[in-house]
Each structure stands twice: as C-alpha cells, then as structure tokens.
Write a protein that holds these residues in place. Structure first.
Motif, PDB file in Angstrom:
ATOM      1  N   LYS A  71      -7.352  -7.796  11.235  1.00 19.57           N
ATOM      2  CA  LYS A  71      -6.566  -7.690  10.560  1.00 19.57           C
ATOM      3  C   LYS A  71      -5.705  -7.167  12.304  1.00 19.57           C
ATOM      4  O   LYS A  71      -5.722  -6.599  12.863  1.00 19.57           O
ATOM      5  N   THR A 130      -2.294   0.688  -6.888  1.00 24.56           N
ATOM      6  CA  THR A 130      -3.502   0.100  -7.944  1.00 24.56           C
ATOM      7  C   THR A 130      -3.606  -1.795  -7.665  1.00 24.56           C
ATOM      8  O   THR A 130      -2.757  -1.809  -6.555  1.00 24.56           O
ATOM      9  N   ALA A 169      -1.605  -0.041   4.463  1.00 27.28           N
ATOM     10  CA  ALA A 169      -1.295   1.253   4.019  1.00 27.28           C
ATOM     11  C   ALA A 169      -2.340   2.500   4.470  1.00 27.28           C
ATOM     12  O   ALA A 169      -2.734   2.332   5.981  1.00 27.28           O
ATOM     13  N   ILE A 219      -0.597  -7.746 -16.276  1.00 30.36           N
ATOM     14  CA  ILE A 219      -1.976  -7.736 -15.530  1.00 30.36           C
ATOM     15  C   ILE A 219      -2.884  -6.635 -16.293  1.00 30.36           C
ATOM     16  O   ILE A 219      -2.173  -5.608 -16.199  1.00 30.36           O
ATOM     17  N   PHE A 251       7.543  -2.660 -15.877  1.00 33.08           N
ATOM     18  CA  PHE A 251       6.016  -1.537 -14.953  1.00 33.08           C
ATOM     19  C   PHE A 251       6.514  -0.809 -14.169  1.00 33.08           C
ATOM     20  O   PHE A 251       6.368  -0.917 -12.626  1.00 33.08           O
ATOM     21  N   GLY A 284       1.110  -8.276   1.503  1.00 32.75           N
ATOM     22  CA  GLY A 284      -0.671  -7.884   1.334  1.00 32.75           C
ATOM     23  C   GLY A 284      -1.989  -8.231   2.156  1.00 32.75           C
ATOM     24  O   GLY A 284      -2.043  -9.611   2.676  1.00 32.75           O
ATOM     25  N   ASP A 285      -2.277  -7.132   2.029  1.00 35.72           N
ATOM     26  CA  ASP A 285      -4.126  -7.262   2.609  1.00 35.72           C
ATOM     27  C   ASP A 285      -5.006  -7.625   1.215  1.00 35.72           C
ATOM     28  O   ASP A 285      -5.884  -8.697   2.162  1.00 35.72           O
ATOM     29  N   ALA A 326       3.027   1.372 -12.217  1.00 37.58           N
ATOM     30  CA  ALA A 326       2.065   1.875 -11.690  1.00 37.58           C
ATOM     31  C   ALA A 326       1.777   2.807 -11.171  1.00 37.58           C
ATOM     32  O   ALA A 326       2.437   3.986 -11.513  1.00 37.58           O
ATOM     33  N   GLY A 327       1.447   2.260  -9.345  1.00 38.94           N
ATOM     34  CA  GLY A 327       1.120   3.499  -8.599  1.00 38.94           C
ATOM     35  C   GLY A 327       2.720   4.120  -8.220  1.00 38.94           C
ATOM     36  O   GLY A 327       2.804   5.303  -8.309  1.00 38.94           O
ATOM     37  N   GLY A 328       3.934   3.155  -8.105  1.00 36.00           N
ATOM     38  CA  GLY A 328       4.949   3.449  -7.951  1.00 36.00           C
ATOM     39  C   GLY A 328       5.003   3.328  -6.263  1.00 36.00           C
ATOM     40  O   GLY A 328       6.392   3.711  -6.067  1.00 36.00           O
ATOM     41  N   THR A 329       4.177   2.767  -5.577  1.00 34.37           N
ATOM     42  CA  THR A 329       4.360   3.187  -3.676  1.00 34.37           C
ATOM     43  C   THR A 329       5.337   1.797  -3.824  1.00 34.37           C
ATOM     44  O   THR A 329       6.000   1.731  -2.119  1.00 34.37           O
ATOM     45  N   ASN A 330       5.576   1.043  -4.235  1.00 29.33           N
ATOM     46  CA  ASN A 330       5.937   0.276  -3.501  1.00 29.33           C
ATOM     47  C   ASN A 330       7.809   0.192  -4.542  1.00 29.33           C
ATOM     48  O   ASN A 330       8.849  -0.423  -3.971  1.00 29.33           O
ATOM     49  N   LEU A 331       7.664  -0.527  -6.178  1.00 19.84           N
ATOM     50  CA  LEU A 331       8.766  -0.032  -7.066  1.00 19.84           C
ATOM     51  C   LEU A 331       9.353   0.597  -6.424  1.00 19.84           C
ATOM     52  O   LEU A 331      11.193   0.910  -6.498  1.00 19.84           O
ATOM     53  N   LEU A 336       1.286  -7.445  -6.450  1.00 26.05           N
ATOM     54  CA  LEU A 336       2.569  -8.000  -7.193  1.00 26.05           C
ATOM     55  C   LEU A 336       3.559  -6.961  -5.690  1.00 26.05           C
ATOM     56  O   LEU A 336       4.705  -6.871  -5.941  1.00 26.05           O
ATOM     57  N   GLN A 337       3.266  -6.435  -4.762  1.00 24.44           N
ATOM     58  CA  GLN A 337       3.926  -5.987  -3.715  1.00 24.44           C
ATOM     59  C   GLN A 337       4.628  -7.029  -3.004  1.00 24.44           C
ATOM     60  O   GLN A 337       4.111  -8.046  -3.463  1.00 24.44           O
ATOM     61  N   ASN A 345      -0.696  -3.814  -6.113  1.00 25.80           N
ATOM     62  CA  ASN A 345      -1.008  -4.259  -5.217  1.00 25.80           C
ATOM     63  C   ASN A 345      -0.422  -5.495  -4.602  1.00 25.80           C
ATOM     64  O   ASN A 345       0.113  -6.670  -3.975  1.00 25.80           O
TER      65      ASN A 345
HETATM   66  C1  LIG Z   1       4.270   2.480   4.021  1.00 26.30           C
HETATM   67  C2  LIG Z   1       4.368   1.695   3.438  1.00 26.30           C
HETATM   68  C3  LIG Z   1       2.927   1.164   4.337  1.00 26.30           C
HETATM   69  C4  LIG Z   1       2.156  -0.406   3.314  1.00 26.30           C
HETATM   70  N1  LIG Z   1       1.108  -0.613   4.544  1.00 26.30           N
HETATM   71  C5  LIG Z   1       0.440  -1.870   3.676  1.00 26.30           C
HETATM   72  C6  LIG Z   1      -0.567  -2.571   4.116  1.00 26.30           C
HETATM   73  O1  LIG Z   1      -0.616  -2.495   5.451  1.00 26.30           O
HETATM   74  N2  LIG Z   1      -0.814  -3.418   3.676  1.00 26.30           N
HETATM   75  C7  LIG Z   1      -1.008  -3.536   2.109  1.00 26.30           C
HETATM   76  O2  LIG Z   1      -1.910  -4.648   1.420  1.00 26.30           O
HETATM   77  N3  LIG Z   1       0.322  -3.281   1.217  1.00 26.30           N
HETATM   78  C8  LIG Z   1       0.507  -2.215   2.143  1.00 26.30           C
HETATM   79  N4  LIG Z   1       1.729  -1.273   1.710  1.00 26.30           N
HETATM   80  C9  LIG Z   1       1.995  -1.524   0.363  1.00 26.30           C
HETATM   81  C10 LIG Z   1       1.008  -0.918  -0.534  1.00 26.30           C
HETATM   82  O3  LIG Z   1      -0.406  -1.561  -0.670  1.00 26.30           O
HETATM   83  C11 LIG Z   1       1.867  -1.471  -2.456  1.00 26.30           C
HETATM   84  O4  LIG Z   1       3.494  -0.398  -2.393  1.00 26.30           O
HETATM   85  C12 LIG Z   1       0.738  -0.735  -3.330  1.00 26.30           C
HETATM   86  O5  LIG Z   1      -0.134  -1.405  -3.426  1.00 26.30           O
HETATM   87  C13 LIG Z   1       1.593  -1.928  -4.914  1.00 26.30           C
HETATM   88  O6  LIG Z   1       0.373  -0.749  -6.081  1.00 26.30           O
HETATM   89  P1  LIG Z   1       1.524   0.507  -6.554  1.00 26.30           P
HETATM   90  O7  LIG Z   1       0.310   0.669  -7.666  1.00 26.30           O
HETATM   91  O8  LIG Z   1       2.249   1.409  -5.809  1.00 26.30           O
HETATM   92  O9  LIG Z   1       2.399  -0.887  -7.886  1.00 26.30           O
HETATM   93  P2  LIG Z   1       4.464  -0.156  -8.177  1.00 26.30           P
HETATM   94  O10 LIG Z   1       5.117  -0.184  -7.528  1.00 26.30           O
HETATM   95  O11 LIG Z   1       3.700   0.317  -9.426  1.00 26.30           O
HETATM   96  O12 LIG Z   1       4.502  -1.651  -8.387  1.00 26.30           O
HETATM   97  C14 LIG Z   1       4.752  -2.721  -7.887  1.00 26.30           C
HETATM   98  C15 LIG Z   1       4.839  -3.806  -8.560  1.00 26.30           C
HETATM   99  O13 LIG Z   1       4.118  -4.398  -9.512  1.00 26.30           O
HETATM  100  C16 LIG Z   1       4.794  -4.271 -11.164  1.00 26.30           C
HETATM  101  N5  LIG Z   1       3.171  -4.267 -11.954  1.00 26.30           N
HETATM  102  C17 LIG Z   1       2.408  -3.255 -11.855  1.00 26.30           C
HETATM  103  N6  LIG Z   1       0.904  -3.165 -12.651  1.00 26.30           N
HETATM  104  C18 LIG Z   1       1.782  -3.834 -13.205  1.00 26.30           C
HETATM  105  C19 LIG Z   1       0.530  -4.502 -14.075  1.00 26.30           C
HETATM  106  N7  LIG Z   1      -0.350  -4.102 -14.783  1.00 26.30           N
HETATM  107  N8  LIG Z   1       1.175  -6.161 -14.982  1.00 26.30           N
HETATM  108  C20 LIG Z   1       2.641  -6.475 -14.242  1.00 26.30           C
HETATM  109  N9  LIG Z   1       3.365  -5.805 -13.433  1.00 26.30           N
HETATM  110  C21 LIG Z   1       2.929  -5.121 -13.046  1.00 26.30           C
HETATM  111  C22 LIG Z   1       5.529  -3.582 -11.006  1.00 26.30           C
HETATM  112  O14 LIG Z   1       6.242  -3.571 -12.264  1.00 26.30           O
HETATM  113  C23 LIG Z   1       5.893  -4.031  -9.513  1.00 26.30           C
HETATM  114  O15 LIG Z   1       7.113  -4.606  -9.820  1.00 26.30           O
HETATM  115  C24 LIG Z   1       2.748  -0.212   2.186  1.00 26.30           C
HETATM  116  C25 LIG Z   1       3.204   0.336   1.488  1.00 26.30           C
HETATM  117  C26 LIG Z   1       3.803   1.237   1.953  1.00 26.30           C
HETATM  118  C27 LIG Z   1       4.928   2.363   1.630  1.00 26.30           C
END
Ligand SMILES: Cc1cc2nc3c(=O)[nH]c(=O)nc-3n(C[C@H](O)[C@H](O)[C@H](O)COP(=O)(O)OP(=O)(O)OC[C@H]3O[C@@H](n4cnc5c(N)ncnc54)[C@H](O)[C@@H]3O)c2cc1C
Ligand code: SF4
Ligand code: FES
Ligand code: FES
Lengths: 219, 316
Positions: free
Chosen positions: B230, B108, B99, B213, B27, B163-164, B29-34, B114-115, B112
């Motif tokens: 924190k 998302t 972040a 989810i 999957f 994560g927070d 979502a936002g892509g910021t971790n994947l 699943l990070q 978040n």
């Molecule tokens: C520079 C930097 C600093 C950061 N600092 C912090 C911090 O201080 N504290 C903190 O908590 N976080 C921090 N983050 C992390 C950030 O919170 C996460 O990258 C973000 O929350 C991930 O959400 P996303 O929607 O982009 O996930 P995605 O990257 O899209 O997905 C993450 C994972 O979840 C899976 N997924 C997504 N949606 C679903 C779904 N509906 N059902 C099942 N699986 C799913 C995906 O397959 C993937 O494996 C930081 C990130 C960066 C790049």
C-alpha cells in the motif's frame, strides 16, 4: 432531552425501565420499531442502557445519538477519556471494551448493553497507578497530556494484542509469534496521534512494561 | 446528528425485513463508517437496526475446503485467524494495512466491504456531489482530484472505493452471501459486488434495499506468495493512493488487483495473465483507457512501480 448535570437524575431504578428522577427524565422512552410499527417517531428518542464501567454497573437513559464517549464524559463525569476529533482519527477517546481497545467516539452508547468498559480511571488512579501509567511518567511519555489517557489505554491493549498473536502491518512473518519490537509498537500505536510528539518516549515506556529492548528482545 | 430510533434484530431475516419495510432504516454493524457519516449528516437514517446479536461472528471451515467468514467478524479477528494468516496471507496483510488497531477491533467484515468513498467533496456537504445528492453535479471533476479514481470512473463521479480488505478478497475470488426480507439467500461473486456506477454513483453495490450480508466465503487455498503493498502519504493510518494485492505462484503466474484507483478493487484477468512479462505489461493492459487528471495521473506509473516491487518481493 435536557442534559442533567448530576448523573443521578439519569439513573433508572426499575429493571422494567420506568424512569424516576428530575425533569430530565421526562423525555420519552424508546419505542422499538420492530413489531410491524409504522414510521419512526419524530424528535429525539431515548433508550435505557446498562453496562459496567471500571467494574461498576451503570444504568443510563440516553438520547440514542449519545456516543460512548459522551456517555462517559457528560453523563458519568469520567472526564479522563478525551475528545480530540470525534471522528476516529486521533485516538484520544480510546477505551477498552471487553478487553479490546476501541474509539469511543465512533460507537453509540446503546451498542454497549452488557459490556465491560475500562477507562483510564479504571486502569489506575494517582494513589494506585497501573504499570503503564508509571512507565509513561518514568519515560516522559507526554507533554500537554491531552492524548495521554488514550495513549495509555491503547498501549495496555497493544501489549495484549501482541501476546495474543494479532499481526500488524510491519510483522514480517504472519504465522510466528508476534514480538514487541520498536517498529511493531510504533505501527500498532499509529491510531493515537500526539500533537506534542511524545512518540519515541511512549514507545520506550511500552517496551519497559513489556520488559524488552528496542529490538524486542527480553531486556 | 439527526434523531433516530434504534433496535437490535434477533435474526438475519428479521433484520432484513425491518430495513426493507422502513424507509430511512439502515443496518448498524461496528458503526465506524456509518456514525462518522451521520455526524456530518451525509447519512441521516431515521432508524438503526443493530446486527450485533445475529450470531454472524464466527469463521467456519466450508465444505469445499475454504472458509466462511461471518459478516460480523471483526477486522482484527479475521486478520489474526490462524487459518487466514497461513492460507490467505494477502487478506491479513490488506486488513492490517488499513485504519488503526482501535478501528479494526470494531470494524466488521460486512461494514468494511460497504465503507463509502473518501472523496473530499463527498465529505463537504456544501459541495456538489452526485453520490451524496444525485443530480447535483460533481465538484471533484476539475477540482482537487489527487486522491481520486483513474479507471472505471464516469462523467458523473470519479471517486474510488477506498478500502483495503476488499482488494484482497478480489484476488481470492471471495463470494458475498446475503439474505433478503423474504428470507431468500443468494451469493454474489466479489467481482460483481461493487458496481461500476456510471450515471448512478449513489448506487454502489449489487445489494438490493434491505438485503443483509450474512457471510463472505473464501474458496479453498490457492498457495503462492501472498503480498499486499500500500502506498500512502504517511507510513501508517492513511488511505491508499495506490495498493496492490497479489498472489504469485512459483512459476511467476498469479493474480493481482489494484486498490485506490477505481470504484471497485481493480482486477483485469487478461492483464494479470501477463504477470510473467513483468509489471509494465500488466499495468499497461489493466489501465488501458485510464482517464486521469493532471493531479492523479501519477497513479498509473505508481501502480506499475508498486507492482514491480511486489513481483520482486515474490521472487525474493
Ligand atoms: C480514521 C479512519 C481511517 C480509516 N482508514 C482505513 C483504511 O486505511 N483502509 C480501509 O480499508 N478502511 C479504513 N477505514 C474504514 C474502516 O475500515 C470502516 O469504517 C469499517 O471497516 C466499517 O465497518 P463497520 O462494521 O464499522 O461498518 P458500519 O459503519 O457499521 O457500516 C458501514 C455500512 O455498512 C452497512 N452494513 C453493515 N453491516 C451490514 C450487513 N451485514 N449487511 C448489509 N449492510 C451492512 C451499514 O448500513 C453502513 O451503511 C478508516 C476509518 C476511519 C474512521
Ligand atoms: S467524485 Fe463522486 S463522490 Fe466525489 S464529488 Fe464527484 S460525485 Fe461526489
Ligand atoms: S476523539 Fe475519537 S478518535 Fe479522535
Ligand atoms: S502529550 Fe500533548 S498531545 Fe500528546
């Protein structure tokens, strides 16, 4: 696929996604794998995506791996948006998508079908500067300028976030209206790193545009 | 980045079915971790199923007086929601402590949760890492371990859940709602969502392959003072060394969970029952059996001081 130098090689003329143009467009178009399809196709996949950038509609054929940042810089030649870290850590690539600032390096172009994207070029050009661009000049909000497009896109969006009542880590009261104090501006801009350390002048430029003093009071 | 195909699913069950059926599908979502991990080839999916069109982007009132948060609600939208700011302040505070503004606009609720970990050896593909490559060993044990876990970790992996937001969800007793490829739904208590991974650190959550989810639900508000503190290496935009999420009632009782110390948000109900006795009593109980290294042993006294600060703020 090879990377065309001229973006026009990439333009799709048909809504059905039939490609025309030079050799660059000979690459395969995407085969969505939904309808019971078997293994994913090997090698690079390309897809069509359309979004508007600074009010102009753009139709692109891109390798699925292309980030929004690379689509803007390499395909649309809008090089105002900068690549610093390519990992979400520096904010140089900040653009505004549907009114919200994001890091264009951590977003695929194909995620933005139908979106309205604003880059630094869309905020203002040298003959018609945005008030935030003018304030950055007035307050010396940059030195080398590399982080500046991202800083300005972020700064514009931050003032909107404060108006919309989005809280921050330093907001004492979560339920009241948010105020553009110096502390708030600094915290909200923490996703934009400036290697030259122009931070204090950036906060002053923002306060100027918001029309407030350092305490966030109407100046 | 390895090549991949991309599609947008139209319904949650369809998304789950595609990912369950196709090996290598994930999957997006936002892509910021994947995408970050894909650039480093720590993740290399062959197919991405974008879930942004599934209509899971609303926060609704639940029949029990709580809130149902769609999986695709962004971190910014969730933190700024008036009901969350008023009744679940610990959640708003935890989200905005993480972040940056740009990332929170894209990140998302489900993504978040699943990070993945921020262990430096997990990020360095030249290093042994049981989480990244099961069976390859753990370079962090005996290595640079300052940021790593001190409790609930194993001999296979001492990483933390970084994560927070989830630390606040843990004190709020949130529930994670899912759908699988067959269209069957289930609800997972947040306490059981992140695993204590033991010898299988690559399996981090209770989700089955392809399980999507759909929402995170919060029970009715519980009142009290909502605090999130924190501690990190800089004042903003850094992961926690230690964090404390707490909801403290006027009589001094309450709930508390710690972030940055364990494979999951660390809440020990028997320890939080000692809150009226003060931070030392709670932390001594919550961190009993901690396995620290010389580099991260500071996290236990830091947790105590951070909790003491939170308790003082709750009184003030
Ligand atoms: C520079 C930097 C600093 C950061 N600092 C912090 C911090 O201080 N504290 C903190 O908590 N976080 C921090 N983050 C992390 C950030 O919170 C996460 O990258 C973000 O929350 C991930 O959400 P996303 O929607 O982009 O996930 P995605 O990257 O899209 O997905 C993450 C994972 O979840 C899976 N997924 C997504 N949606 C679903 C779904 N509906 N059902 C099942 N699986 C799913 C995906 O397959 C993937 O494996 C930081 C990130 C960066 C790049
Ligand atoms: S602590 Fe875990 S994530 Fe870090 S190297 Fe060891 S196995 Fe990998
Ligand atoms: S280039 Fe995107 S955050 Fe650094
Ligand atoms: S002005 Fe040089 S990096 Fe900011």
């Amino acid at each position: 696929m090879s990377e065309p130098n001229d973006v026009r090689d990439d333009v799709i003329v048909s809504r059905r996604g039939i490609l025309v143009g030079g050799a660059a467009s000979a690459a395969v178009s995407a085969i969505p794998a939904s309808a019971g399809a078997a293994a994913p196709q090997p090698g690079p996949a390309t897809m069509t995506v359309s979004f508007s950038v600074n009010g102009r509609k753009q139709d692109l054929v891109l390798d699925t791996r292309t980030t929004l940042l690379d689509a803007l810089r390499e395909h649309l030649h809008l090089t105002g948006t900068k690549k610093g870290c390519d990992h979400g850590q520096c904010g140089a690539c900040t653009v505004i998508v549907d009114g919200k600032r994001i890091n264009s390096c951590l977003s695929l172009a194909v995620q933005h079908q139908g979106d309205a994207i604003t880059t630094i070029e869309g905020l203002g050009m040298p003959d018609d500067l945005h008030p935030m661009q003018q304030a950055f000049i007035r307050h010396d909000g940059f030195q080398c300028g590399y982080c500046t497009p991202g800083q300005i896109c972020s700064a514009v969006a931050v003032l909107d976030e404060i108006k919309a009542g989005v809280p921050s880590h330093v907001s004492e009261n979560l339920t009241g209206p948010m105020r553009p104090t110096n502390m708030e501006l600094r915290e909200r801009m923490s996703g934009n790193i400036c290697r030259c350390g122009a931070y204090s002048n950036i906060a002053e430029a923002m306060a100027d545009v918001a029309g407030v003093d350092a305490a966030g009071e109407r100046a | 980045m390895k090549a991949f195909t991309y599609e947008r699913a139209k319904t949650p069950a369809e998304a789950a079915a595609i990912v369950a059926r196709m090996p290598g599908a994930k999957f997006l979502a936002g892509g910021t971790n994947l995408l970050d991990l894909m650039k480093l080839q720590i993740e290399a999916p062959s197919h991405l199923v974008d879930v942004q069109d599934l209509g899971l982007d609303r926060i609704e009132k639940a029949p029990d007086g709580g809130l149902r948060i769609g999986a695709l609600v962004t971190n910014t939208t969730l933190a700024a929601d008036e009901r969350v700011r008023r009744d679940y302040g610990v959640l708003t505070r935890a989200i905005v402590a993480g972040a940056s503004g740009q990332l929170r606009n894209k990140a998302t609720t489900a993504g978040n949760l699943l990070q993945r970990t921020r262990c430096p050896y997990f990020y360095d593909t030249n290093q042994a890492c049981n989480k990244r490559r099961p069976g390859s060993g753990c370079a962090a044990i005996g290595g640079y371990s300052r940021q790593l876990g001190v409790i609930g970790v194993s001999k296979s992996c001492i990483a933390t859940y970084p994560g927070d937001m989830a630390v606040a969800l843990r004190v709020l007793d949130a529930r994670v709602e899912t759908v699988n490829a067959q269209g069957a739904t289930r609800t997972i208590p947040i306490a059981e969502f992140h695993r204590l991974w033991g010898d299988t650190p690559h399996i981090e959550t209770a989700l089955a392959p392809g399980e999507l989810i759909t929402a995170v639900s919060l029970p009715a508000p519980i009142g009290g003072r909502h605090l999130y503190q924190k501690v990190r290496d800089r004042a903003s935009y850094a992961f926690a060394l230690v964090s404390v999420a707490a909801v403290i009632q006027p009589d001094g009782s309450g709930r508390v969970a710690f972030g940055g110390v364990a494979p999951r948000p660390w809440r020990v109900e028997a320890a939080e029952a000692l809150l009226p006795q003060g931070a030392r009593a709670v932390v001594t109980r919550a961190f009993a059996g901690a396995t620290t290294s010389s580099e991260n042993a500071f996290k236990v006294p830091l947790a105590e001081r951070t909790l003491a600060s939170v308790i003082a703020q709750a009184k003030g």
